[in-house]
Design an enzyme around this catalytic site. Structure first.
Site, PDB file in Angstrom:
ATOM      1  N   ASN A 149      42.905  48.530  48.174  1.00  0.00           N
ATOM      2  CA  ASN A 149      44.214  49.672  47.994  1.00  0.00           C
ATOM      3  C   ASN A 149      44.260  50.756  46.996  1.00  0.00           C
ATOM      4  O   ASN A 149      45.094  51.853  47.021  1.00  0.00           O
ATOM      5  CB  ASN A 149      45.563  48.583  48.047  1.00  0.00           C
ATOM      6  CG  ASN A 149      45.638  47.872  46.717  1.00  0.00           C
ATOM      7  OD1 ASN A 149      44.635  47.391  46.096  1.00  0.00           O
ATOM      8  ND2 ASN A 149      46.789  47.730  46.310  1.00  0.00           N
ATOM      9  N   GLU A 247      44.263  39.406  38.806  1.00  0.00           N
ATOM     10  CA  GLU A 247      45.546  40.079  39.327  1.00  0.00           C
ATOM     11  C   GLU A 247      45.672  39.841  40.999  1.00  0.00           C
ATOM     12  O   GLU A 247      44.759  40.159  41.678  1.00  0.00           O
ATOM     13  CB  GLU A 247      45.523  41.627  39.150  1.00  0.00           C
ATOM     14  CG  GLU A 247      45.564  42.120  37.692  1.00  0.00           C
ATOM     15  CD  GLU A 247      46.498  41.474  36.765  1.00  0.00           C
ATOM     16  OE1 GLU A 247      47.751  40.984  37.316  1.00  0.00           O
ATOM     17  OE2 GLU A 247      46.517  41.205  35.630  1.00  0.00           O
ATOM     18  N   CYS A 281      50.260  45.708  45.167  1.00  0.00           N
ATOM     19  CA  CYS A 281      50.785  44.610  44.687  1.00  0.00           C
ATOM     20  C   CYS A 281      52.064  44.708  43.961  1.00  0.00           C
ATOM     21  O   CYS A 281      52.729  43.705  43.742  1.00  0.00           O
ATOM     22  CB  CYS A 281      49.645  43.860  43.827  1.00  0.00           C
ATOM     23  SG  CYS A 281      49.214  44.661  42.452  1.00  0.00           S
ATOM     24  N   GLU A 456      45.202  43.336  31.800  1.00  0.00           N
ATOM     25  CA  GLU A 456      44.303  44.576  31.928  1.00  0.00           C
ATOM     26  C   GLU A 456      44.840  45.837  31.090  1.00  0.00           C
ATOM     27  O   GLU A 456      45.998  45.651  31.026  1.00  0.00           O
ATOM     28  CB  GLU A 456      44.133  44.967  33.346  1.00  0.00           C
ATOM     29  CG  GLU A 456      43.537  43.828  34.210  1.00  0.00           C
ATOM     30  CD  GLU A 456      43.113  44.257  35.597  1.00  0.00           C
ATOM     31  OE1 GLU A 456      41.945  44.809  35.698  1.00  0.00           O
ATOM     32  OE2 GLU A 456      44.037  44.104  36.455  1.00  0.00           O
TER      33      GLU A 456
END
Ligand code: UN1
Length: 476
Positions: A149, A247, A281, A456
């Site tokens: 994505n 993640e 997300c 991250e």
């Protein structure tokens, strides 16, 4: 059409077979042909990365900084062509794709700077005459596994810090979006990345992922993807004692209070729920709306949602592109049906009668938080609207989820904003801003089922991509 190959040990290598990368807006259009690897390619790539590690770990940080800076410069200079390629392979609008490309360029430049800022501590020991040094060292060979994505930004935010801090990389991109991954590999190669420091292995997740995760010479895995895959990966990394960063999903709440500015709330929810076709997300998939503003909010959002121009991402007037694949579309349509079965009022959500994986954006009104549509990640242009009485109920509903990536509130009350910021069980909290669309230089990540391991991005990326060493020195 030429086949785009893997990059292993600085050499372009064929895979075991070939896949076609198709445009989700026009599935008969082939964007490119790409190597599809077997586990032999993983072994070769890990061996090349292991061999290159010593040299790269001990290279001057200036060399690492220069490489990352050069790649960032190329990405920014070629943003329009790269954005076009991204839009064709993933389906987000050209404006979104160029925006993502710019983000990737900035990520490389940010971590070019960070390569020169690896710091440690010098501490007086409790023993006289002894100093304690705390330093950071690279991990070794890291495996990076990324989703479809954000086909350039997520690879960038893993590859750039991994290389900045002296690790060598085996990169496995999503099979659906190899074009941006291959392009990144080409840019790294052309900018002089030493052989083996960065390796690209394209192919099926179910073949390449487990081979990479189980390989004894891989020290760490950074993964962004689905919860289901993440669960298996975590077991394997525990078995083989690898450092792991994950993640995964989200079911991000956006609270709209009676005291919100209506226009801000509507625009924030429109963006959070439907931009990038809801395939983030961080998307706002639960709109938790206080009773006093509920009807006005729903009317205004419905109007704006229905006015969204859905169509070919390369058309400048288009605001929402297609869903990424047939299977993703089937999943979304299944949730639209489920919403009706669970008792919500469904607005929109139908499949468009045209080639390509097009779907109208959808709102599920009158939803309650215990419905599956409010608990499971849909990953499409669908949002539920949950009506609540007051702030406390809104907060309780917002936190009542097994996920905890991002959350948001639209309010003009400083007291409510502050209380929400402090009590939300998410890793990222937005006030009068969409839950999605984050900056590139600050930590990214969530709580509960959304994330695992160190954060991250930003300076916090150093936590995952380095290992701390404590040295005791007796000068006497
Ligand atoms: C963003 O919202 O700007 O896969 C980024 C995802 C996230 C990235 C979201 N890891 O959607």
């Amino acid at each position: 059409m030429d086949v785009n190959k893997n990059l292993i040990g600085g050499v372009w290598e064929d895979g075991a077979s070939v896949t076609e990368n198709l445009n989700p807006a026009q599935p008969d259009e082939v964007v490119g042909r790409y190597a599809r690897s077997d586990t032999e390619a993983v072994k070769a790539a890990v061996a090349a990365a292991a061999q290159a590690f010593e040299g790269w770990a001990n290279a001057s940080p200036q060399i690492r900084a220069d490489l990352l800076d050069a790649v960032g410069t190329r990405i920014l200079a070629e943003k329009d062509e790269i954005g076009r390629l991204l839009a064709r392979e993933e389906g987000k609008t050209l404006a979104e794709a160029i925006g993502e490309t710019i983000r990737a360029g900035h990520l490389f430049k940010f971590f070019a700077g960070e390569a020169l800022r690896v710091e440690g501590d010098l501490v007086a020991s409790v023993r006289a005459g002894v100093d304690v040094e705390v330093t950071r060292e690279p991990l070794g060979v890291v495996g990076l596994i990324t989703p479809w994505n954000f086909p350039i930004a997520i690879p960038a935010w893993k590859i750039a810090p991994a290389l900045a801090y002296g690790n060598t990389v085996v990169f496995k991109p999503a099979e659906l979006t190899p074009a941006c991954a291959h392009l990144l590999a080409r840019l790294l190669h052309e900018c002089g990345c030493p052989p083996g420091v960065f390796n690209l292995v394209m192919g099926q997740g179910s073949v390449i992922g487990p081979a990479l995760t189980a390989h004894p010479d891989v020290t760490a895995i950074s993964f962004t993807g689905s919860e289901g895959i993440g669960a298996g990966l975590a077991m394997e990394c525990a078995r083989s004692r690898k450092k792991l960063q994950m993640e995964m999903g989200g079911k991000n709440p956006m609270v709209v209070l009676d005291d919100a500015n209506l226009d801000t709330a509507v625009d924030t929810c429109l963006n959070g729920a439907f931009f990038s076709t809801g395939q983030r997300c961080t998307a706002s998939s639960r709109l938790i709306v206080q009773a006093g503003i509920h009807d006005r909010f729903v009317d205004a959002l419905t109007q704006k949602m229905q006015a969204l121009v859905v169509g070919d991402p390369l058309d400048g007037a288009v605001q929402m592109g297609p869903v990424s694949s047939q299977s993703q579309l089937d999943g979304n349509l299944g949730y639209v049906t489920l919403a009706g079965e669970e008792g919500a009022e469904v607005i929109g959500g139908s499949r468009r009668d045209r080639p390509g994986y097009f779907q109208d954006p959808a709102l599920f009104l009158g939803a309650s938080n215990d419905m599956r549509i409010c608990q499971e990640e849909i990953f499409g242009p669908c949002a539920s609207v949950i009506k609540v009485g007051d702030f406390d109920e809104a907060l309780a509903v917002a936190n009542d989820t097994r996920f905890g990536l991002s959350s948001g509130i639209c309010t003009t009350s400083l007291a409510h904003a502050r209380a929400f910021k402090r009590r939300s069980s998410a890793g990222m909290v937005m006030v009068n801003l969409p839950t999605a669309g984050v900056d590139y230089h600050v930590p990214f990540g969530g709580r509960k089922g959304s994330s695992f391991g160190a954060r991250e991005q930003g300076r916090y990326a150093v936590e995952f991509f380095t290992s701390v060493k404590t040295a005791y020195v007796n000068a006497g």
